[in-house]
Design an enzyme around this catalytic site. Structure first.
Site, PDB file in Angstrom:
ATOM      1  CE1 TYR A 152     -32.863  62.558   5.709  1.00  0.00           C
ATOM      2  CE2 TYR A 152     -35.175  62.112   6.155  1.00  0.00           C
ATOM      3  CZ  TYR A 152     -33.905  61.656   5.845  1.00  0.00           C
ATOM      4  OH  TYR A 152     -33.680  60.307   5.677  1.00  0.00           O
ATOM      5  CE  LYS A 156     -33.434  61.109   2.322  1.00  0.00           C
ATOM      6  NZ  LYS A 156     -32.352  60.460   1.549  1.00  0.00           N
TER       7      LYS A 156
END
Length: 251
Positions: A152, A156
């Site tokens: 993640y 991002k």
């Protein structure tokens, strides 16, 4: 008065996406409420139409090229050419690196990065033709690194580099691209994180609020307000930025 445009918000069945779709509709835009399952978008669409706005539910897998193409055909036919795009769709598959599977890495990269790429590539055609475009990508404070989120965090951080490149390439066509990096926002996703670490959600919220300078956790509407500004005509000189909406400064 704000000119009415067509907006697409991905991951808009609930949470930040739903709040953003409702805010853009309140701003006068027609909104395509897009999520994996069109039926899951019904609540968001109903909230918009009940308030006098215009919206449709669109089911699509943002990581699948054919699905994205079909979604754009639907949006153009029913609402008109989209010139506002909010890439919000996201999933988490948290784990420590040594326990993270390749499938969990690929799934997160597929939705966040491949999804933002496919949606933006499809949207930029309509934006360049219109001579106007607003792209808002959802990053996260996790882009700075977060235990248990190697996939993640990397995705991002990638979103931020993607956004800055879009701003450089598309600026000459009247298109801006910016990223919002939320801090702790009270959503189903943060509830899942609390469950993963074995802490009751109310306790998780209370603890997190103490660590935030404004002494509260964020709400989906906090992000929706920021999207509203970045999507506006008045934000035409703001591009390539990563705005941390986290109740305080982030490095």
């Amino acid at each position: 008065m704000t000119e009415s445009r067509t907006a697409i918000v991905t991951g808009a069945a609930r949470g930040i996406g739903a709040a953003t779709a409702q805010r853009l509709a309140a701003d006068g835009h027609a909104v395509a409420v897009l999520d994996l399952d069109a039926e899951a978008c019904a609540g968001t669409v109903e909230a918009i139409t009940a308030a006098g706005g215009r919206a449709i539910a669109v089911g699509a897998d943002v990581s699948d090229e054919a699905s994205v193409a079909a979604a754009f055909e639907t949006v153009v036919a029913e609402l008109g050419a989209p010139t506002i795009l909010v890439n919000n769709a996201g999933i988490i598959r948290d784990n420590l690196l040594f326990k993270m599977s390749t499938a969990d890495w690929d799934a997160v990269m597929g939705v966040h990065l491949r999804g933002a790429f496919l949606m933006t590539k499809a949207a930029q055609k309509h934006m360049t033709e219109a001579g106007f475009g607003r792209i808002v990508n959802l990053s996260s404070t996790s882009a700075l690194g977060n235990r248990g989120q190697a996939n993640y965090s990397a995705a991002k951080a990638g979103i931020q580099g993607f956004t800055k490149t879009l701003a450089i390439e598309l600026g000459r066509f009247g298109i801006t691209a910016n990223a919002i990096a939320p801090g702790f926002i009270q959503t189903d996703m943060t509830a899942a994180t609390a469950e993963r670490v074995g802490v009751p959600f109310d306790d998780f919220i209370a603890f997190s609020a103490k660590e935030i300078p404004v002494q509260r956790v964020g709400q989906p509407e906090d992000i929706a307000h920021t999207v509203s500004f970045l999507a506006s005509e008045g934000a035409g000189f703001v591009s390539g930025q990563v705005i941390y909406v986290a109740g305080g400064p982030k490095d």
